[in-house]
Write a protein that holds these residues in place. Sequence first.
Motif, PDB file in Angstrom:
ATOM      1  N   GLU A  94      79.518  25.788  38.077  1.00  0.00           N
ATOM      2  CA  GLU A  94      80.447  26.624  38.850  1.00  0.00           C
ATOM      3  C   GLU A  94      79.742  27.869  39.369  1.00  0.00           C
ATOM      4  OE1 GLU A  94      84.722  26.738  37.437  1.00  0.00           O
ATOM      5  OE2 GLU A  94      83.708  26.074  35.608  1.00  0.00           O
TER       6      GLU A  94
ATOM      7  N   GLN B  18      77.370  31.042  23.062  1.00  0.00           N
ATOM      8  CA  GLN B  18      78.734  30.830  23.526  1.00  0.00           C
ATOM      9  C   GLN B  18      79.146  29.354  23.471  1.00  0.00           C
ATOM     10  OE1 GLN B  18      81.049  33.241  24.432  1.00  0.00           O
ATOM     11  NE2 GLN B  18      79.496  34.604  23.574  1.00  0.00           N
TER      12      GLN B  18
ATOM     13  N   ASP C  57      80.585  24.290  27.572  1.00  0.00           N
ATOM     14  CA  ASP C  57      81.939  24.796  27.798  1.00  0.00           C
ATOM     15  C   ASP C  57      81.880  26.307  27.972  1.00  0.00           C
ATOM     16  OD1 ASP C  57      84.633  25.050  28.058  1.00  0.00           O
ATOM     17  OD2 ASP C  57      85.082  24.825  25.909  1.00  0.00           O
ATOM     18  N   LEU C  58      81.615  26.733  29.200  1.00  0.00           N
ATOM     19  CA  LEU C  58      81.500  28.156  29.504  1.00  0.00           C
ATOM     20  C   LEU C  58      82.567  28.537  30.521  1.00  0.00           C
ATOM     21  CD1 LEU C  58      77.619  28.423  29.998  1.00  0.00           C
ATOM     22  CD2 LEU C  58      78.904  28.859  27.903  1.00  0.00           C
ATOM     23  N   SER C  59      83.091  29.739  30.388  1.00  0.00           N
ATOM     24  CA  SER C  59      84.089  30.216  31.344  1.00  0.00           C
ATOM     25  C   SER C  59      83.452  30.418  32.713  1.00  0.00           C
ATOM     26  CB  SER C  59      84.693  31.543  30.855  1.00  0.00           C
ATOM     27  OG  SER C  59      83.719  32.572  30.900  1.00  0.00           O
ATOM     28  N   ARG C  60      84.297  30.460  33.722  1.00  0.00           N
ATOM     29  CA  ARG C  60      83.798  30.609  35.094  1.00  0.00           C
ATOM     30  C   ARG C  60      82.973  31.871  35.270  1.00  0.00           C
ATOM     31  NH1 ARG C  60      85.355  28.726  40.183  1.00  0.00           N
ATOM     32  NH2 ARG C  60      86.999  27.487  39.203  1.00  0.00           N
ATOM     33  N   HIS C  61      83.479  33.006  34.816  1.00  0.00           N
ATOM     34  CA  HIS C  61      82.762  34.269  35.028  1.00  0.00           C
ATOM     35  C   HIS C  61      81.485  34.338  34.206  1.00  0.00           C
ATOM     36  CE1 HIS C  61      86.760  35.393  36.646  1.00  0.00           C
ATOM     37  NE2 HIS C  61      86.037  36.147  37.459  1.00  0.00           N
ATOM     38  N   LEU C  62      81.477  33.720  33.032  1.00  0.00           N
ATOM     39  CA  LEU C  62      80.238  33.667  32.253  1.00  0.00           C
ATOM     40  C   LEU C  62      79.208  32.800  32.979  1.00  0.00           C
ATOM     41  CD1 LEU C  62      78.728  34.490  29.719  1.00  0.00           C
ATOM     42  CD2 LEU C  62      79.684  32.476  28.568  1.00  0.00           C
ATOM     43  N   GLN C  63      79.657  31.731  33.618  1.00  0.00           N
ATOM     44  CA  GLN C  63      78.742  30.909  34.405  1.00  0.00           C
ATOM     45  C   GLN C  63      78.152  31.704  35.565  1.00  0.00           C
ATOM     46  OE1 GLN C  63      79.527  26.858  35.463  1.00  0.00           O
ATOM     47  NE2 GLN C  63      81.107  26.629  33.894  1.00  0.00           N
ATOM     48  N   TYR C  64      78.960  32.549  36.199  1.00  0.00           N
ATOM     49  CA  TYR C  64      78.427  33.396  37.267  1.00  0.00           C
ATOM     50  C   TYR C  64      77.281  34.266  36.740  1.00  0.00           C
ATOM     51  CZ  TYR C  64      82.762  32.338  39.864  1.00  0.00           C
ATOM     52  OH  TYR C  64      83.802  31.722  40.506  1.00  0.00           O
TER      53      TYR C  64
END
Length: 495
Positions: A270, A192, A203-210
């Motif tokens: 995050e 990603q 550079d990862l989205s918030r939900h992907l970081q979760y």
Amino acid sequence: MTLSTDSWSFLLAAMLLVPAVGAAVVALLPAPRIVATLFAAVTFVLTLTPVVFSRDLLWVSYGDRPPAVVPWLNLDLPWVPALGLDFHLGVDAISYPLIVLTGLLTVLCCAYTGSRPLAALLLILEVGVLGTFLALDLILFFVFFEVVLLPMYAIIAGWGGPGRRAAARKFVLYTLVGSVLLLIAVVTVVSQAGTGDLTGSFDLSRHLQYFVFILLFVAFAIKAPLWPLHTWLPDAHTEAPTVGSVMLAGVLLKMGTYGLIRIGLGVAPEGAEWASPVLGVLAVVAILAGSLICLRQRELKRLIAYSSVGHMGFVLLGIATLTVTGIQAALIGNIAHGLITGLLFFLVGTLKERAGTGSLDQLSGLREQAPRLAGLLGFAAIASLGLPGLAGFWGEAFAVVAAVQAGGPLWVTCGVLAACGGALTAAYFLRLLRRVTHGPATPMVRGAKPSIAGVEWFAWGPLVLLTLVVGVAPALIVSGTDIPILRLLEAVSRG
């Protein structure tokens, strides 16, 4: 003047190459203890070279060259160009103390064993652990993280106690589950973000970081191990040979907590912020549960093993606060635990071998029969319970301070309960000393050799000395860590 990342970068490769060559040489030459100790000693000297070559690596602000961006030493070579993979190694203030600890404990363990295959396995194990702490690429980190599995399995299964094979299988089963989760997380991040370089940003989205952080946390929690994924540890420690227990407690467990700091916070900050309250609660449960279980233990090695669950709980609590103070407390806690628990496993392993039992019910009277051994055991126990002035105090105390300073009812409650857990730690270690060192000597203790051999002083002496040094000067561990920690936390906002 800082150390050139070009001129001396070969030292990083040498740290891995020397023990790897040593493992092969040990298999061919006589006197395996001497040969293995020599190669381990050379590796240990190599781990010290960043300080030898540059005075300001630990003590001076890095200005516009923070270690999280430009490590002290940096080796970045193409590895698999077709897949965009690099052989990227580096050392900074966060990893350096663990690298030195690994080098030291390997020397002491190699000097402690006369078995040729066991000495070779210890050197292979060192390659995997050092590689994990040196790796600055996610894929490379995963590779070295997995190198540790087979030699540790062989050490437990080959030289352990009567239940060694079952304990080794349990160790492998848990570790493989963690490996699968770690692999999924690493592949997800690299695919990603398009990079696995830990000196940069992802550079990862918030939900992907979760999602990624959950995978990473479980994988590293198994390795640490953190409650409730700790159940493989007591069996592994109880059945492992003395040097296996020392390496397992001293450095292998740190791969989990180090991975949580370097990879978890670095890749998914995050996600770490989102999960931090849960991590804080799990940490406190680990501290209390570990202490209560220790109060009921009747076997020495199992008691020390379960104490690690509580100590790793304090490390997790520091990390969970997502503050500079908390993470520095975790870093000190890692080193202190490696020194003190490594010493404890050396001592209880020796006592168990001499007395023929590890049962607390059969080991009273050690003070009268072997006063030096009893004194060393008392020193290690009070260091582990967190007596001020010794290494075990700082990590636990500042983890509690960081939790209280984080503010809010949840964190204040976590800090108070963790402090209560510290009191329980004192209770079970004082119980251990009362049962083992006081009272009339049992037949097992009367039959134990009272003197301490030269190789035992060689193995135990540095750990005693460093426990005192770190207790008096904890800045030796955390100097220079504020900038790389801030770099890890820069994407985390507590509003």
